[in-house]
Structures are given as C-alpha cells and as structure tokens.
Design a protein around this motif. Sequence first.
Motif, PDB file in Angstrom:
ATOM      1  N   GLU A  47       0.846  -1.198   0.000  1.00  0.00           N
ATOM      2  CA  GLU A  47       0.000   0.000   0.000  1.00  0.00           C
ATOM      3  C   GLU A  47       0.883   1.250   0.000  1.00  0.00           C
ATOM      4  OE1 GLU A  47      -3.403   0.110  -0.095  1.00  0.00           O
ATOM      5  OE2 GLU A  47      -3.418  -2.058  -0.270  1.00  0.00           O
ATOM      6  N   PRO A  48       0.371   2.390  -0.475  1.00  0.00           N
ATOM      7  CA  PRO A  48       1.156   3.627  -0.445  1.00  0.00           C
ATOM      8  C   PRO A  48       1.497   4.029   0.997  1.00  0.00           C
ATOM      9  CG  PRO A  48      -0.767   3.890  -1.853  1.00  0.00           C
ATOM     10  CD  PRO A  48      -0.924   2.583  -1.137  1.00  0.00           C
ATOM     11  N   PRO A  49       2.757   4.397   1.266  1.00  0.00           N
ATOM     12  CA  PRO A  49       3.156   4.791   2.624  1.00  0.00           C
ATOM     13  C   PRO A  49       2.807   6.254   2.896  1.00  0.00           C
ATOM     14  CG  PRO A  49       5.042   4.928   1.186  1.00  0.00           C
ATOM     15  CD  PRO A  49       3.900   4.370   0.347  1.00  0.00           C
ATOM     16  N   PRO A  50       2.968   6.693   4.150  1.00  0.00           N
ATOM     17  CA  PRO A  50       2.783   8.117   4.452  1.00  0.00           C
ATOM     18  C   PRO A  50       3.823   8.947   3.689  1.00  0.00           C
ATOM     19  CG  PRO A  50       2.916   6.822   6.472  1.00  0.00           C
ATOM     20  CD  PRO A  50       3.283   5.918   5.343  1.00  0.00           C
ATOM     21  N   VAL A  51       3.487  10.199   3.453  1.00  0.00           N
ATOM     22  CA  VAL A  51       4.396  11.096   2.735  1.00  0.00           C
ATOM     23  C   VAL A  51       5.344  11.736   3.746  1.00  0.00           C
ATOM     24  CG1 VAL A  51       4.523  13.177   1.326  1.00  0.00           C
ATOM     25  CG2 VAL A  51       2.649  11.541   0.987  1.00  0.00           C
ATOM     26  N   PRO A  52       6.662  11.526   3.572  1.00  0.00           N
ATOM     27  CA  PRO A  52       7.608  12.130   4.519  1.00  0.00           C
ATOM     28  C   PRO A  52       7.745  13.630   4.270  1.00  0.00           C
ATOM     29  CG  PRO A  52       8.787  10.922   2.816  1.00  0.00           C
ATOM     30  CD  PRO A  52       7.330  10.700   2.570  1.00  0.00           C
ATOM     31  N   VAL A  53       7.922  14.383   5.354  1.00  0.00           N
ATOM     32  CA  VAL A  53       8.147  15.827   5.259  1.00  0.00           C
ATOM     33  C   VAL A  53       9.284  16.212   6.197  1.00  0.00           C
ATOM     34  CG1 VAL A  53       5.765  16.402   4.616  1.00  0.00           C
ATOM     35  CG2 VAL A  53       6.404  16.343   7.018  1.00  0.00           C
ATOM     36  N   ILE A  54       9.898  17.355   5.917  1.00  0.00           N
ATOM     37  CA  ILE A  54      10.932  17.897   6.787  1.00  0.00           C
ATOM     38  C   ILE A  54      10.496  19.297   7.218  1.00  0.00           C
ATOM     39  CG2 ILE A  54      12.314  18.793   4.890  1.00  0.00           C
ATOM     40  CD1 ILE A  54      14.797  17.894   6.580  1.00  0.00           C
ATOM     41  N   SER A  55      10.674  19.581   8.493  1.00  0.00           N
ATOM     42  CA  SER A  55      10.248  20.876   9.024  1.00  0.00           C
ATOM     43  C   SER A  55      11.360  21.910   8.832  1.00  0.00           C
ATOM     44  CB  SER A  55       9.916  20.735  10.512  1.00  0.00           C
ATOM     45  OG  SER A  55      11.106  20.520  11.253  1.00  0.00           O
ATOM     46  N   PRO A  56      11.042  23.187   9.022  1.00  0.00           N
ATOM     47  CA  PRO A  56      12.067  24.220   8.919  1.00  0.00           C
ATOM     48  C   PRO A  56      13.237  23.999   9.886  1.00  0.00           C
ATOM     49  CG  PRO A  56       9.906  25.230   8.890  1.00  0.00           C
ATOM     50  CD  PRO A  56       9.708  23.769   9.206  1.00  0.00           C
ATOM     51  N   SER A  57      12.983  23.320  11.013  1.00  0.00           N
ATOM     52  CA  SER A  57      14.054  23.046  11.980  1.00  0.00           C
ATOM     53  C   SER A  57      14.774  21.731  11.669  1.00  0.00           C
ATOM     54  CB  SER A  57      13.496  23.013  13.392  1.00  0.00           C
ATOM     55  OG  SER A  57      12.564  21.953  13.521  1.00  0.00           O
ATOM     56  N   CYS A  58      14.521  21.183  10.477  1.00  0.00           N
ATOM     57  CA  CYS A  58      15.141  19.942   9.989  1.00  0.00           C
ATOM     58  C   CYS A  58      14.666  18.692  10.714  1.00  0.00           C
ATOM     59  CB  CYS A  58      16.664  20.031  10.007  1.00  0.00           C
ATOM     60  SG  CYS A  58      17.279  21.259   8.846  1.00  0.00           S
ATOM     61  N   GLY A  59      13.513  18.764  11.355  1.00  0.00           N
ATOM     62  CA  GLY A  59      12.913  17.570  11.930  1.00  0.00           C
ATOM     63  C   GLY A  59      12.139  16.838  10.851  1.00  0.00           C
ATOM     64  N   LYS A  60      12.009  15.530  10.983  1.00  0.00           N
ATOM     65  CA  LYS A  60      11.258  14.791   9.978  1.00  0.00           C
ATOM     66  C   LYS A  60       9.946  14.286  10.547  1.00  0.00           C
ATOM     67  CE  LYS A  60      13.551  10.360  10.648  1.00  0.00           C
ATOM     68  NZ  LYS A  60      14.225   9.250  10.007  1.00  0.00           N
ATOM     69  N   GLY A  61       8.993  14.075   9.669  1.00  0.00           N
ATOM     70  CA  GLY A  61       7.683  13.583  10.070  1.00  0.00           C
ATOM     71  C   GLY A  61       6.893  13.174   8.855  1.00  0.00           C
ATOM     72  N   TRP A  62       5.586  13.026   9.029  1.00  0.00           N
ATOM     73  CA  TRP A  62       4.693  12.647   7.935  1.00  0.00           C
ATOM     74  C   TRP A  62       3.718  13.777   7.671  1.00  0.00           C
ATOM     75  CZ3 TRP A  62       3.252   7.335  10.434  1.00  0.00           C
ATOM     76  CH2 TRP A  62       4.280   6.426  10.222  1.00  0.00           C
ATOM     77  N   ALA A  63       3.389  13.972   6.418  1.00  0.00           N
ATOM     78  CA  ALA A  63       2.355  14.935   6.054  1.00  0.00           C
ATOM     79  C   ALA A  63       1.024  14.430   6.593  1.00  0.00           C
ATOM     80  CB  ALA A  63       2.295  15.096   4.536  1.00  0.00           C
ATOM     81  N   THR A  64       0.240  15.318   7.135  1.00  0.00           N
ATOM     82  CA  THR A  64      -1.055  14.928   7.688  1.00  0.00           C
ATOM     83  C   THR A  64      -2.162  15.297   6.715  1.00  0.00           C
ATOM     84  OG1 THR A  64      -1.198  17.022   8.870  1.00  0.00           O
ATOM     85  CG2 THR A  64      -0.313  15.156  10.074  1.00  0.00           C
ATOM     86  N   PRO A  65      -3.257  14.595   6.769  1.00  0.00           N
ATOM     87  CA  PRO A  65      -3.562  13.475   7.651  1.00  0.00           C
ATOM     88  C   PRO A  65      -2.935  12.178   7.134  1.00  0.00           C
ATOM     89  CG  PRO A  65      -5.435  13.869   6.231  1.00  0.00           C
ATOM     90  CD  PRO A  65      -4.411  14.935   5.905  1.00  0.00           C
ATOM     91  N   VAL A  66      -2.616  11.296   8.056  1.00  0.00           N
ATOM     92  CA  VAL A  66      -2.110   9.975   7.714  1.00  0.00           C
ATOM     93  C   VAL A  66      -3.274   9.001   7.854  1.00  0.00           C
ATOM     94  CG1 VAL A  66      -0.505   8.141   8.367  1.00  0.00           C
ATOM     95  CG2 VAL A  66       0.214  10.530   8.533  1.00  0.00           C
ATOM     96  N   THR A  67      -3.554   8.247   6.792  1.00  0.00           N
ATOM     97  CA  THR A  67      -4.666   7.283   6.830  1.00  0.00           C
ATOM     98  C   THR A  67      -4.229   6.004   7.538  1.00  0.00           C
ATOM     99  OG1 THR A  67      -4.086   6.220   4.749  1.00  0.00           O
ATOM    100  CG2 THR A  67      -5.523   8.170   4.622  1.00  0.00           C
ATOM    101  N   GLY A  68      -5.196   5.211   7.918  1.00  0.00           N
ATOM    102  CA  GLY A  68      -4.891   3.918   8.526  1.00  0.00           C
ATOM    103  C   GLY A  68      -4.090   3.030   7.595  1.00  0.00           C
TER     104      GLY A  68
END
Length: 93
Positions: A47-68
Amino acid sequence: MRAAVRYLAERASAAELSAEARGVLESEPAALGGGSALTVLNGFAAEPPPVPVISPSCGKGWATPVTGAQFLSAVARDAIELFGGGRVQGGGV
C-alpha cells in the motif's frame, strides 16, 4: 503495538485498503492458512506509505492526515526491514 495495528486496520475505511488487504482483515485468523503472515505483511507493505516531510528546523515527520492504510504500510515496511535484515534481496519472494 499489535493491538494498535489491529485497531487501525479494523477501522480503516474500505476505500483506503486494497481488495487483498480488506480480504485478509475480514478473514478469520484460522482460515488464513500457511504462509499467511507473509501474505498479510507483504500486502500491507504494498500500500502507499505516508508522505515524509521535513520541518524548517530539519525535523522529519509525515504529512497529515495519515490514513490507517498508510500507517499500516509504514509498520509493515519497518517489519520487513527489521526481520529481513541484510537478507532482503531484490526480485521477489
């Protein structure tokens, strides 16, 4: 963690999951037969994974909303990396 994954899987909408993933979730555990754990794992990883993002402070996370379905994909991919280790080779199972 297993309970959290199961909870999200049961509540993911039918539109979020492929037909194969829905079929696995709707099956009784005893009816899944031999090799089913790998089938389930590979199905969710496909299945397609969450979309990774990087914040201005160089932290990483996922673009929201993240589906089940996206969450389950990420968990399945991590499990493949963890359990497959360096043995994972290209070309299929």
